[in-house]
Design an enzyme around this catalytic site. Structure first.
Site, PDB file in Angstrom:
ATOM      1  N   GLU A 151      50.401  53.205 -45.768  1.00  0.00           N
ATOM      2  CA  GLU A 151      49.497  52.906 -46.883  1.00  0.00           C
ATOM      3  C   GLU A 151      49.773  53.835 -48.059  1.00  0.00           C
ATOM      4  OE1 GLU A 151      45.345  52.565 -45.925  1.00  0.00           O
ATOM      5  OE2 GLU A 151      44.900  51.739 -47.920  1.00  0.00           O
ATOM      6  N   GLU A 245      38.196  46.046 -47.835  1.00  0.00           N
ATOM      7  CA  GLU A 245      37.792  47.344 -47.291  1.00  0.00           C
ATOM      8  C   GLU A 245      36.713  47.949 -48.192  1.00  0.00           C
ATOM      9  OE1 GLU A 245      40.460  51.016 -45.486  1.00  0.00           O
ATOM     10  OE2 GLU A 245      40.952  50.209 -47.422  1.00  0.00           O
TER      11      GLU A 245
HETATM   12 MN    MN Z   1      42.975  50.924 -47.638  1.00  0.00          MN
END
Ligand code: MN
Length: 293
Positions: A151, A245
């Protein structure tokens, strides 16, 4: 259309939760995917992991997994012992995910979260150490056929990979087929010149995608340019999953780790939280449909 999901922690204040409850909720709200906190898996019994995987299968929900590796497992640390612990831990997580039939693992899987405040020189040395750690892990991701998605996050959370370009340079240098990138609109909003170009830059290396507003509200309630995102994903032919998210409720370990310092939900009840998730899902699907035509 891409499979669309949500991170269970939208509703939770602790990382450990009744995952079956959220699998059923995600299915009821119309999601295809539920993302779970991978860090909880090794502490569960094998039976518990099986129960969760079976529940997801029954409900027609695909599970994805994420973690920001704790500092004691920092894969880029200068102490070889910490890196060794980190590699062991990641292999344990991969084995649990494999056992549950998971195909996608994302997060800060190349160093630690939160990242330390370091100098540029330290970063460049840490980058070499991280590459060396991942070379070992890469083999396991291939054996298990799991996409290991690094990420790319903003500089306040980690120093190593802040832009899609840095991510691409890193995975290219590593040259491992299952090690890919995870871009997240919340982080991109801070670091990228262009949301569209960042997705283009990631191209075929994009293995997973997180969405959220600039202030972590549900998609559609902030000022992220969603058309640029959808256009970008469409232009690279992204077939992967899109997982929202959002984090809007303070409290607990989740609130502390994510730094949620005000109630952005206006005191929403669980039913109202469900509605917010459902509205965001409808919003994202309608944007995707509009661009597909
Ligand atoms: Mn994330």
């Amino acid at each position: 259309m891409n499979k669309t999901g949500i991170y269970f922690a939208f509703w939770e204040r602790e990382w450990e939760a009744d995952y079956c409850y959220y699998i059923k909720k995600a299915a009821r709200l119309g999601f295809d995917v539920l993302e779970l906190a991978a860090g909880c898996l090794p502490e569960m019994t094998k039976d518990k992991r099986k129960e969760i995987a079976d529940c997801a299968r029954t409900e027609g929900i695909e599970l994805t997994y994420c973690i920001g590796l704790p500092p004691c497992y920092d894969l880029a640390h200068e102490d070889a012992e910490v890196r060794a612990q980190g590699k062991d831990y990641v292999k344990r997580l991969l084995s649990c995910i494999y056992e549950m039939g998971g195909k996608t693992f994302g997060g800060i899987l190349y160093s630690a979260w939160p990242g330390r405040t370091v100098t540029y020189d330290y970063k460049m040395q840490a980058r070499e150490r991280s590459l060396a750690s991942l070379k070992e892990i890469a083999k396991v991701t291939e054996d298990y056929d799991i996409d290991y998605c690094l990420e790319v996050v903003n500089r306040f959370e980690q120093y190593l990979l802040n832009t899609a370009q840095e991510g691409v340079d890193f995975v290219k240098e590593l040259g491992a087929p299952k090690v890919k990138l995870l871009l997240d609109s919340f982080h991109m909003n801070i670091e990228e010149d262009s949301l569209y170009e960042a997705i283009r830059t990631a191209g075929d290396y994009l293995g997973h995608f997180h969405i959220g507003e600039c202030n972590r509200k549900t998609p559609g309630l902030g000022r992220i340019d969603w058309d640029s995102i959808c256009r970008g994903l469409l232009s690279i032919g992204y077939q992967g999953k899109i997982v929202m998210e959002p984090f809007i409720k303070p409290g607990g370990q989740v609130g502390k780790d994510i730094k949620i310092y005000r109630d952005q939900s206006d005191g929403a009840t669980e039913e109202e939280m469900d509605m917010l998730a459902q509205n965001a899902l409808a919003f994202i699907r309608s944007r995707q449909k509009a661009w597909e035509q």
